[in-house]
Design a protein around this motif. Sequence first.
Motif, PDB file in Angstrom:
ATOM      1  N   LYS A 195      -4.771-173.588 -53.795  1.00  0.00           N
ATOM      2  CA  LYS A 195      -5.960-173.681 -53.144  1.00  0.00           C
ATOM      3  C   LYS A 195      -6.247-173.339 -51.906  1.00  0.00           C
ATOM      4  O   LYS A 195      -7.416-173.210 -51.020  1.00  0.00           O
ATOM      5  CB  LYS A 195      -5.697-175.228 -52.894  1.00  0.00           C
ATOM      6  CG  LYS A 195      -5.729-176.022 -53.806  1.00  0.00           C
ATOM      7  CD  LYS A 195      -5.925-177.923 -53.819  1.00  0.00           C
ATOM      8  CE  LYS A 195      -6.531-178.464 -52.290  1.00  0.00           C
ATOM      9  NZ  LYS A 195      -5.969-179.384 -52.419  1.00  0.00           N
ATOM     10  N   SER A 196      -4.781-172.606 -51.344  1.00  0.00           N
ATOM     11  CA  SER A 196      -5.240-172.491 -49.399  1.00  0.00           C
ATOM     12  C   SER A 196      -5.598-170.449 -49.364  1.00  0.00           C
ATOM     13  O   SER A 196      -6.997-170.278 -48.938  1.00  0.00           O
ATOM     14  CB  SER A 196      -3.983-171.988 -49.014  1.00  0.00           C
ATOM     15  OG  SER A 196      -3.077-171.318 -49.278  1.00  0.00           O
ATOM     16  N   LEU A 197      -6.125-169.847 -50.649  1.00  0.00           N
ATOM     17  CA  LEU A 197      -5.973-169.145 -51.203  1.00  0.00           C
ATOM     18  C   LEU A 197      -7.784-169.086 -50.875  1.00  0.00           C
ATOM     19  O   LEU A 197      -9.102-169.679 -51.036  1.00  0.00           O
ATOM     20  CB  LEU A 197      -6.572-168.518 -52.909  1.00  0.00           C
ATOM     21  CG  LEU A 197      -5.091-168.460 -53.095  1.00  0.00           C
ATOM     22  CD1 LEU A 197      -4.876-167.264 -54.453  1.00  0.00           C
ATOM     23  CD2 LEU A 197      -4.108-167.151 -51.900  1.00  0.00           C
ATOM     24  N   THR A 198      -8.465-168.275 -49.904  1.00  0.00           N
ATOM     25  CA  THR A 198      -9.573-167.438 -48.852  1.00  0.00           C
ATOM     26  C   THR A 198     -10.499-167.356 -50.021  1.00  0.00           C
ATOM     27  O   THR A 198     -12.039-166.773 -49.753  1.00  0.00           O
ATOM     28  CB  THR A 198     -10.097-168.058 -47.805  1.00  0.00           C
ATOM     29  OG1 THR A 198      -9.553-167.066 -47.516  1.00  0.00           O
ATOM     30  CG2 THR A 198      -9.473-169.454 -47.683  1.00  0.00           C
ATOM     31  N   ASP A 199     -10.059-165.910 -50.745  1.00  0.00           N
ATOM     32  CA  ASP A 199     -10.617-165.222 -50.537  1.00  0.00           C
ATOM     33  C   ASP A 199      -9.908-164.286 -51.490  1.00  0.00           C
ATOM     34  O   ASP A 199      -8.596-163.772 -51.420  1.00  0.00           O
ATOM     35  CB  ASP A 199     -10.759-163.456 -49.710  1.00  0.00           C
ATOM     36  CG  ASP A 199     -11.386-162.307 -50.262  1.00  0.00           C
ATOM     37  OD1 ASP A 199     -13.206-162.341 -50.980  1.00  0.00           O
ATOM     38  OD2 ASP A 199     -11.426-161.545 -49.631  1.00  0.00           O
TER      39      ASP A 199
ATOM     40  N   SER B 177     -14.210-180.684 -54.842  1.00  0.00           N
ATOM     41  CA  SER B 177     -13.905-179.917 -53.754  1.00  0.00           C
ATOM     42  C   SER B 177     -12.907-178.311 -54.174  1.00  0.00           C
ATOM     43  O   SER B 177     -13.775-177.485 -53.761  1.00  0.00           O
ATOM     44  CB  SER B 177     -13.400-180.641 -52.022  1.00  0.00           C
ATOM     45  OG  SER B 177     -12.343-180.922 -52.749  1.00  0.00           O
ATOM     46  N   GLU B 178     -11.794-178.354 -54.740  1.00  0.00           N
ATOM     47  CA  GLU B 178     -11.201-177.497 -54.598  1.00  0.00           C
ATOM     48  C   GLU B 178     -12.287-176.445 -55.644  1.00  0.00           C
ATOM     49  O   GLU B 178     -12.178-175.651 -56.097  1.00  0.00           O
ATOM     50  CB  GLU B 178     -10.113-178.588 -56.456  1.00  0.00           C
ATOM     51  CG  GLU B 178      -8.920-179.391 -55.498  1.00  0.00           C
ATOM     52  CD  GLU B 178      -8.530-179.647 -56.089  1.00  0.00           C
ATOM     53  OE1 GLU B 178      -7.597-180.578 -56.006  1.00  0.00           O
ATOM     54  OE2 GLU B 178      -8.570-179.799 -57.184  1.00  0.00           O
TER      55      GLU B 178
ATOM     56  N   GLY C  79     -14.421-174.508 -53.522  1.00  0.00           N
ATOM     57  CA  GLY C  79     -13.386-173.428 -53.447  1.00  0.00           C
ATOM     58  C   GLY C  79     -13.029-172.479 -53.801  1.00  0.00           C
ATOM     59  O   GLY C  79     -13.041-171.308 -53.163  1.00  0.00           O
TER      60      GLY C  79
ATOM     61  N   LYS D 209     -16.057-170.450 -54.271  1.00  0.00           N
ATOM     62  CA  LYS D 209     -15.720-169.151 -53.066  1.00  0.00           C
ATOM     63  C   LYS D 209     -14.941-168.319 -52.877  1.00  0.00           C
ATOM     64  O   LYS D 209     -15.544-166.926 -52.429  1.00  0.00           O
ATOM     65  CB  LYS D 209     -15.766-170.152 -51.806  1.00  0.00           C
ATOM     66  CG  LYS D 209     -17.245-170.998 -51.151  1.00  0.00           C
ATOM     67  CD  LYS D 209     -16.951-171.756 -50.474  1.00  0.00           C
ATOM     68  CE  LYS D 209     -17.476-172.962 -49.658  1.00  0.00           C
ATOM     69  NZ  LYS D 209     -17.092-173.489 -48.624  1.00  0.00           N
ATOM     70  N   ALA D 210     -14.152-168.387 -53.057  1.00  0.00           N
ATOM     71  CA  ALA D 210     -13.039-167.124 -53.335  1.00  0.00           C
ATOM     72  C   ALA D 210     -13.151-166.111 -53.964  1.00  0.00           C
ATOM     73  O   ALA D 210     -12.701-165.371 -54.264  1.00  0.00           O
ATOM     74  CB  ALA D 210     -11.413-167.906 -53.398  1.00  0.00           C
TER      75      ALA D 210
ATOM     76  N   SER E 243     -20.949-163.892 -52.987  1.00  0.00           N
ATOM     77  CA  SER E 243     -22.186-164.922 -52.168  1.00  0.00           C
ATOM     78  C   SER E 243     -23.350-164.359 -53.150  1.00  0.00           C
ATOM     79  O   SER E 243     -24.242-163.075 -53.306  1.00  0.00           O
ATOM     80  CB  SER E 243     -22.508-164.866 -50.927  1.00  0.00           C
ATOM     81  OG  SER E 243     -23.649-165.220 -50.367  1.00  0.00           O
TER      82      SER E 243
ATOM     83  N   SER F  91     -20.584-179.418 -53.097  1.00  0.00           N
ATOM     84  CA  SER F  91     -20.901-180.028 -52.044  1.00  0.00           C
ATOM     85  C   SER F  91     -21.511-181.638 -51.483  1.00  0.00           C
ATOM     86  O   SER F  91     -20.895-182.857 -51.457  1.00  0.00           O
ATOM     87  CB  SER F  91     -21.608-179.227 -50.696  1.00  0.00           C
ATOM     88  OG  SER F  91     -20.279-177.963 -50.102  1.00  0.00           O
TER      89      SER F  91
END
Length: 185
Positions: free
Chosen positions: A75-79, A150-151, A154, A157-158, A162, A174
């Motif tokens: 879950k902490s992965l952003t990319d 929300s998960e 995320g 997004k990762a 875009s 959202s």
Amino acid sequence: SLRKQLYSAFVDEQVNEIHNLFDSFDNLAKSIKKISLFFSRLENVLKPIMLRTDLVNLQLFLLNHTQELGWKHLKSLTDIDQDEIGFLKQFCTDLIGLEDKIIAKYGISSIKVDFLKFHSKLEDFKNILDDSLIHIINSYHRSEYRLKDSELAGFVKAIFASSPLRNEFIKELSLNVQEINNEFY
């Protein structure tokens, strides 16, 4: 009372040991192998001295904790780069594999669904890694995921660059999260 205190202290020690084995998220495959070995050794040491029920409960608790640590990392992965997808799928497979070894060993498949909270989330994450954005959106609308909105947002997004479609889907997710939060206030 003394037995309960000793058992709780022992469980806390094992939880700390799992945290230490997960010391570096840079080498997750190695951490999973260490944890698998840890579970085997723990069973070999405790089997002769612990009631079977207590041993199974301990291993399931520690397994759930291990999967929770892995899930929090995911879950902490952003990319997420395309090159990482195979590695992340293997990580999820290995986490679920730990579960399968313990479940098969004790023949406790009925407990699996009730107690292990992260199995379905790990499976969903693995599926998302393989799917196209269109398939993810369709699966979401068919309520096939057991992830929170929300998960899912995320992860989308990762994983995906875009685009108008991606951004619109994240906005939809959202809005759903905001509606749920507003219902509680």
